[in-house]
Design a protein around this motif. Structure first.
Motif, PDB file in Angstrom:
ATOM      1  N   VAL B  80     -12.473 -62.317 -18.873  1.00 53.31           N
ATOM      2  CA  VAL B  80     -12.544 -63.686 -19.159  1.00 53.31           C
ATOM      3  C   VAL B  80     -13.483 -64.441 -18.580  1.00 53.31           C
ATOM      4  CG1 VAL B  80     -11.348 -65.902 -18.730  1.00 53.31           C
ATOM      5  CG2 VAL B  80     -10.034 -63.956 -19.630  1.00 53.31           C
ATOM      6  N   SER B 148      -9.202 -61.971 -24.641  1.00 54.89           N
ATOM      7  CA  SER B 148     -10.093 -62.307 -23.702  1.00 54.89           C
ATOM      8  C   SER B 148     -11.508 -62.356 -24.455  1.00 54.89           C
ATOM      9  CB  SER B 148     -10.267 -61.164 -22.701  1.00 54.89           C
ATOM     10  OG  SER B 148      -9.103 -61.061 -21.993  1.00 54.89           O
ATOM     11  N   LEU B 151     -11.967 -65.653 -26.847  1.00 54.01           N
ATOM     12  CA  LEU B 151     -12.680 -66.630 -25.986  1.00 54.01           C
ATOM     13  C   LEU B 151     -14.115 -67.217 -26.617  1.00 54.01           C
ATOM     14  CD1 LEU B 151     -11.627 -66.089 -22.495  1.00 54.01           C
ATOM     15  CD2 LEU B 151     -11.254 -68.276 -23.599  1.00 54.01           C
ATOM     16  N   TYR B 155     -13.502 -71.176 -26.812  1.00 54.63           N
ATOM     17  CA  TYR B 155     -13.755 -71.766 -25.568  1.00 54.63           C
ATOM     18  C   TYR B 155     -14.781 -73.061 -25.709  1.00 54.63           C
ATOM     19  CZ  TYR B 155     -14.392 -72.935 -20.783  1.00 54.63           C
ATOM     20  OH  TYR B 155     -14.370 -73.482 -19.584  1.00 54.63           O
ATOM     21  N   ALA B 163     -12.471 -70.906 -16.239  1.00 55.56           N
ATOM     22  CA  ALA B 163     -12.088 -69.474 -16.547  1.00 55.56           C
ATOM     23  C   ALA B 163     -10.997 -69.087 -15.610  1.00 55.56           C
ATOM     24  CB  ALA B 163     -13.103 -68.589 -15.981  1.00 55.56           C
ATOM     25  N   ILE B 166      -7.651 -70.157 -17.482  1.00 56.21           N
ATOM     26  CA  ILE B 166      -7.254 -69.188 -18.616  1.00 56.21           C
ATOM     27  C   ILE B 166      -6.940 -67.700 -18.306  1.00 56.21           C
ATOM     28  CG2 ILE B 166      -8.393 -68.008 -20.726  1.00 56.21           C
ATOM     29  CD1 ILE B 166     -10.176 -70.665 -21.044  1.00 56.21           C
ATOM     30  N   ALA B 167      -7.485 -67.365 -17.034  1.00 50.57           N
ATOM     31  CA  ALA B 167      -7.280 -66.001 -16.568  1.00 50.57           C
ATOM     32  C   ALA B 167      -5.899 -65.721 -16.062  1.00 50.57           C
ATOM     33  CB  ALA B 167      -8.150 -65.475 -15.624  1.00 50.57           C
ATOM     34  N   PHE B 170      -3.555 -65.769 -18.960  1.00 57.02           N
ATOM     35  CA  PHE B 170      -3.373 -64.543 -19.814  1.00 57.02           C
ATOM     36  C   PHE B 170      -2.618 -63.559 -18.911  1.00 57.02           C
ATOM     37  CE2 PHE B 170      -7.627 -65.077 -22.531  1.00 57.02           C
ATOM     38  CZ  PHE B 170      -6.977 -65.885 -23.314  1.00 57.02           C
TER      39      PHE B 170
END
Lengths: 215, 215
Positions: B80, B148, B151, B155, B163, B166-167, B170
């Protein structure tokens, strides 16, 4: 439109010409002009087609009486199926937006945002009902549509998987995740409790004695 | 290379020229030729850079002593982060493969396949250990790298998420899914316990007999 999408995909929108497209379809350039006055109009038509395809099915799901979990399953199934069936259109849709005239580009961006919002509303309804959990519905929608959209990059029609297999795999992953532990542990606890219950139920008549019934 | 990636991204590889790139960097065309003999060589360099970036970090994770669940978390975090940090390179990487010379295109495809296999080996190790569950490790890898990679399409560096956010989102989704059932199962367990308690409370007087008190 399919021939144009294939050519745009292979050569890129800017490099492909209306001549190439007319040749691929086997019609004269004037005939092609009867349908599309410019390459840009053809590109716009591909974008509208791709977007309409997704909107129509999503609308049917949104207005159905299904619960949110079922609705999300249906979204994943149809989205995966559409990306696989319309790979050429979607490859153009996902890579040539910069070549759209600004007004159309804005319109497409609005329709994409509305699509995302509609899926997000299903997620939020599930969270309110207590059947779905997420701290970030918007990110969940990006994740789930992202894994489905990404199919246009790797899906091999000659490969071993059809749309149903892929959708089932995505649904299993999205619904329950890949960690084995929480579920396994809870199952163990539930099984232990079940044994205790059966044990107690077996004990009760012994204690009460043969001649008595519980009311 | 960054200027070239930006230009290829904006205009498409075929439409951008070495002149455009030299102008964007503020050097003469002969100077640019000192580094890259052709546009194709520049494209190849972008592909190598993008691929090497992913391979280096993945290798460090693969050879670490971490358990598979931790390794997957690290893969998601770095993947990511890399997609976000190198959006321009990856936009070219994901959309211009058709413009690579065949030999290089095959080499890149081999490296991509090896990357997927390395992540898959982590998943399979977790399944063997019993900490991960999936019936289709290959599809799981496509799903997790797909969300991923996607993005690069959505993004927004000016947006609210970095980041890490988002990670983390996920990872939560991939590990536990979006179904609220684990909680539901806990409720089931609590209800079963309640029944057992009532059952025991009902048994207690029978065991003690009518005239006796528990000390």
């Amino acid at each position: 439109m399919t021939a144009a999408a294939d050519l745009f995909r292979q050569r890129g929108y800017r490099a492909a010409t209306l001549d190439d497209i007319a040749r691929a379809v086997g019609v004269s350039k004037p005939t092609l002009y009867g349908y599309f006055r410019s390459k840009e109009e053809l590109l716009a038509a591909i974008f509208h087609r791709a977007m309409s395809l997704f909107e129509r099915d999503l609308d049917a799901i949104r207005t159905s009486g299904d619960d949110p979990v079922t609705k999300l399953r249906r979204v994943i199934r149809f989205h995966v199926g559409a990306v696989i069936a319309e790979r050429s259109f979607l490859a153009v849709f996902f890579s040539e937006e910069a070549n759209l005239p600004p007004r159309l580009s804005r319109a497409i961006r609005r329709r994409k945002a509305r699509y995302d919002r509609t899926v997000r509303a299903i997620v939020e309804a599930g969270v309110r009902k207590g059947t779905l959990k997420t701290t970030n519905p918007r990110l969940l929608v990006f994740a789930m549509l992202g894994m489905s959209n990404w199919l246009y990059q790797w899906y091999d029609p000659a490969g071993e998987w059809d749309a149903d297999t892929i959708a089932a795999g995505f649904i299993a992953l999205l619904e329950s995740g890949y960690l084995a532990t929480p579920r396994t542990r809870q199952r163990d606890v539930a099984e232990t409790l079940g044994r205790i219950e059966r044990e107690l139920a077996g004990l009760a008549p012994l204690i009460r004695g043969p001649g008595r019934r519980r009311r």
